[in-house]
Design a protein around this motif. Structure first.
Motif, PDB file in Angstrom:
ATOM      1  N   ASP A  83      -2.960   6.713   1.602  1.00  0.00           N
ATOM      2  CA  ASP A  83      -2.239   7.945   1.277  1.00  0.00           C
ATOM      3  C   ASP A  83      -3.222   9.100   1.095  1.00  0.00           C
ATOM      4  N   ALA A  84      -4.310   8.841   0.350  1.00  0.00           N
ATOM      5  CA  ALA A  84      -5.324   9.878   0.130  1.00  0.00           C
ATOM      6  C   ALA A  84      -5.994  10.270   1.434  1.00  0.00           C
ATOM      7  N   LEU A  85      -6.293   9.282   2.256  1.00  0.00           N
ATOM      8  CA  LEU A  85      -6.913   9.560   3.551  1.00  0.00           C
ATOM      9  C   LEU A  85      -5.981  10.381   4.431  1.00  0.00           C
ATOM     10  N   SER A  86      -4.713  10.018   4.418  1.00  0.00           N
ATOM     11  CA  SER A  86      -3.745  10.742   5.233  1.00  0.00           C
ATOM     12  C   SER A  86      -3.620  12.196   4.786  1.00  0.00           C
ATOM     13  N   SER A  87      -3.746  12.427   3.479  1.00  0.00           N
ATOM     14  CA  SER A  87      -3.718  13.799   2.974  1.00  0.00           C
ATOM     15  C   SER A  87      -4.952  14.575   3.406  1.00  0.00           C
ATOM     16  N   ASP A  88      -6.116  13.885   3.411  1.00  0.00           N
ATOM     17  CA  ASP A  88      -7.361  14.527   3.834  1.00  0.00           C
ATOM     18  C   ASP A  88      -7.408  14.753   5.338  1.00  0.00           C
ATOM     19  N   MET A  89      -6.712  13.881   6.082  1.00  0.00           N
ATOM     20  CA  MET A  89      -6.742  13.924   7.542  1.00  0.00           C
ATOM     21  C   MET A  89      -5.312  13.967   8.073  1.00  0.00           C
ATOM     22  N   PRO A  90      -4.588  15.048   7.835  1.00  0.00           N
ATOM     23  CA  PRO A  90      -3.161  15.087   8.170  1.00  0.00           C
ATOM     24  C   PRO A  90      -2.849  14.944   9.656  1.00  0.00           C
ATOM     25  N   ASN A  91      -3.835  15.163  10.513  1.00  0.00           N
ATOM     26  CA  ASN A  91      -3.604  15.038  11.959  1.00  0.00           C
ATOM     27  C   ASN A  91      -4.026  13.679  12.515  1.00  0.00           C
ATOM     28  N   ASP A  92      -4.441  12.775  11.637  1.00  0.00           N
ATOM     29  CA  ASP A  92      -4.889  11.445  12.061  1.00  0.00           C
ATOM     30  C   ASP A  92      -3.675  10.520  12.120  1.00  0.00           C
ATOM     31  N   VAL A  93      -3.150  10.328  13.315  1.00  0.00           N
ATOM     32  CA  VAL A  93      -1.900   9.573  13.458  1.00  0.00           C
ATOM     33  C   VAL A  93      -2.078   8.085  13.175  1.00  0.00           C
ATOM     34  N   GLU A  94      -3.257   7.537  13.432  1.00  0.00           N
ATOM     35  CA  GLU A  94      -3.466   6.112  13.179  1.00  0.00           C
ATOM     36  C   GLU A  94      -3.457   5.830  11.681  1.00  0.00           C
ATOM     37  N   ILE A  95      -4.082   6.712  10.900  1.00  0.00           N
ATOM     38  CA  ILE A  95      -4.063   6.555   9.450  1.00  0.00           C
ATOM     39  C   ILE A  95      -2.641   6.760   8.917  1.00  0.00           C
ATOM     40  N   LYS A 133       5.873   9.897  17.412  1.00  0.00           N
ATOM     41  CA  LYS A 133       6.353  11.143  17.997  1.00  0.00           C
ATOM     42  C   LYS A 133       5.189  12.079  18.310  1.00  0.00           C
ATOM     43  N   GLN A 134       4.185  12.104  17.431  1.00  0.00           N
ATOM     44  CA  GLN A 134       3.041  12.984  17.628  1.00  0.00           C
ATOM     45  C   GLN A 134       2.062  12.446  18.665  1.00  0.00           C
ATOM     46  N   ALA A 135       1.958  11.124  18.769  1.00  0.00           N
ATOM     47  CA  ALA A 135       0.969  10.534  19.686  1.00  0.00           C
ATOM     48  C   ALA A 135       1.538   9.282  20.344  1.00  0.00           C
ATOM     49  N   PRO A 136       2.488   9.431  21.265  1.00  0.00           N
ATOM     50  CA  PRO A 136       3.135   8.266  21.870  1.00  0.00           C
ATOM     51  C   PRO A 136       2.213   7.386  22.702  1.00  0.00           C
ATOM     52  N   ASN A 137       1.051   7.901  23.074  1.00  0.00           N
ATOM     53  CA  ASN A 137       0.125   7.121  23.907  1.00  0.00           C
ATOM     54  C   ASN A 137      -1.038   6.529  23.117  1.00  0.00           C
ATOM     55  N   ASN A 138      -0.949   6.593  21.790  1.00  0.00           N
ATOM     56  CA  ASN A 138      -1.979   5.988  20.946  1.00  0.00           C
ATOM     57  C   ASN A 138      -1.606   4.527  20.706  1.00  0.00           C
ATOM     58  N   LEU A 139      -2.391   3.606  21.271  1.00  0.00           N
ATOM     59  CA  LEU A 139      -2.052   2.195  21.200  1.00  0.00           C
ATOM     60  C   LEU A 139      -2.195   1.623  19.795  1.00  0.00           C
ATOM     61  N   GLY A 140      -3.099   2.201  18.989  1.00  0.00           N
ATOM     62  CA  GLY A 140      -3.228   1.750  17.618  1.00  0.00           C
ATOM     63  C   GLY A 140      -1.958   2.018  16.827  1.00  0.00           C
ATOM     64  N   VAL A 141      -1.386   3.201  17.013  1.00  0.00           N
ATOM     65  CA  VAL A 141      -0.143   3.564  16.348  1.00  0.00           C
ATOM     66  C   VAL A 141       0.998   2.684  16.840  1.00  0.00           C
ATOM     67  N   ARG A 142       1.074   2.488  18.138  1.00  0.00           N
ATOM     68  CA  ARG A 142       2.129   1.645  18.720  1.00  0.00           C
ATOM     69  C   ARG A 142       2.062   0.224  18.166  1.00  0.00           C
ATOM     70  N   LEU A 143       0.851  -0.293  18.039  1.00  0.00           N
ATOM     71  CA  LEU A 143       0.684  -1.669  17.580  1.00  0.00           C
ATOM     72  C   LEU A 143       1.078  -1.811  16.121  1.00  0.00           C
ATOM     73  N   LEU A 144       0.660  -0.856  15.292  1.00  0.00           N
ATOM     74  CA  LEU A 144       1.022  -0.901  13.878  1.00  0.00           C
ATOM     75  C   LEU A 144       2.538  -0.855  13.698  1.00  0.00           C
TER      76      LEU A 144
END
Length: 229
Positions: A83-95, A133-144
């Motif tokens: 949660d803290a990381l996501s706040s620090d890196m709001p554009n990091d879709v994998e986090i 929605k933000q990164a449909p081609n990110n395989l890390g996000v898809r896998l999670l």
């Protein structure tokens, strides 16, 4: 939630399909032992870069899935860190997706508290959906998201999204034939198919794993086939 999610360990390269470029997940080690070694190295450093912080948090989430002494308090600590990381890196879709996945894990421990279970599971789903929605081609996000949704109860109607995510991962992992990673993807794809009212397709995948996968995935597939009878 049917079971704790086993976090994937892969290092896919960027691939190109016509005009689409698929982005590899963050590398977190090729085995549990390698993950533990990387975590020890990262934990020993006085100061971490943003990339190292990301890697450390993703490794901690992955190792939790193999922890024999799982607890809600451990998972909450991991979730709070993400949660803290996501706040620090709001554009990091994998986090973002990892945080959503960790929240979804919490539902396993909250079945005695339906209100809180519903809150964390739905918040986790919103985060994972937003990341896709933000990164449909990110395989890390898809896998999670794919593995998380494959584990969710049938009544939440998330299986169809898991099928989409995991089928894409499988398509982009053709070079991984007969690997433990492909077995991992197929196992959870079959779970999603079963929950999407496609039991025959699910059984066919589990039967294939029973016949060809490594012993660990054979055992899991056999258990699923027995449940399906």
């Amino acid at each position: 939630m049917n079971e704790i999610i086993e976090q994937p360990i892969i290092n896919l390269v960027k691939t190109s399909n016509t005009d689409v470029q698929y982005i590899s997940p963050t590398f977190i080690g090729s085995s549990v032992n390698e993950q533990k070694k990387l975590l020890t190295q990262l934990s020993a450093q006085a100061q971490l870069s943003d990339e190292q912080r990301r890697q450390k948090s993703l490794i901690e989430l992955a190792l939790f899935s193999n922890d024999k002494n799982q607890s809600l308090s451990k998972l909450e600590a991991i979730s709070n860190n993400l949660d803290a990381l996501s706040s620090d890196m709001p554009n990091d879709v994998e986090i973002m997706a990892a945080y959503g996945s960790a929240l979804s894990y919490q539902a396993v421990f909250l079945q005695h508290n339906l209100g809180k279970m519903n809150f964390v599971s739905r918040k986790g789903m919103r985060l994972m959906d937003r990341a896709i929605k933000q990164a449909p081609n990110n395989l890390g996000v898809r896998l999670l998201r794919g593995v998380s949704y494959a584990n969710m109860p049938r009544f939440l109607n998330r299986a169809k999204f898991a099928i989409t995510d995991l089928s894409l991962i499988k398509q982009q992992s053709k070079s991984e034939t007969n690997s433990d990673f492909l077995a991992f993807v197929n196992y959870y794809l079959a779970m999603a198919l079963a929950k999407n009212e496609q039991p025959q397709q699910a059984k066919a995948i589990w039967q294939s794993l029973k016949n060809t996968a490594s012993p660990a995935w054979q055992t899991k597939a056999i258990a699923r086939l027995e449940e399906a009878e």
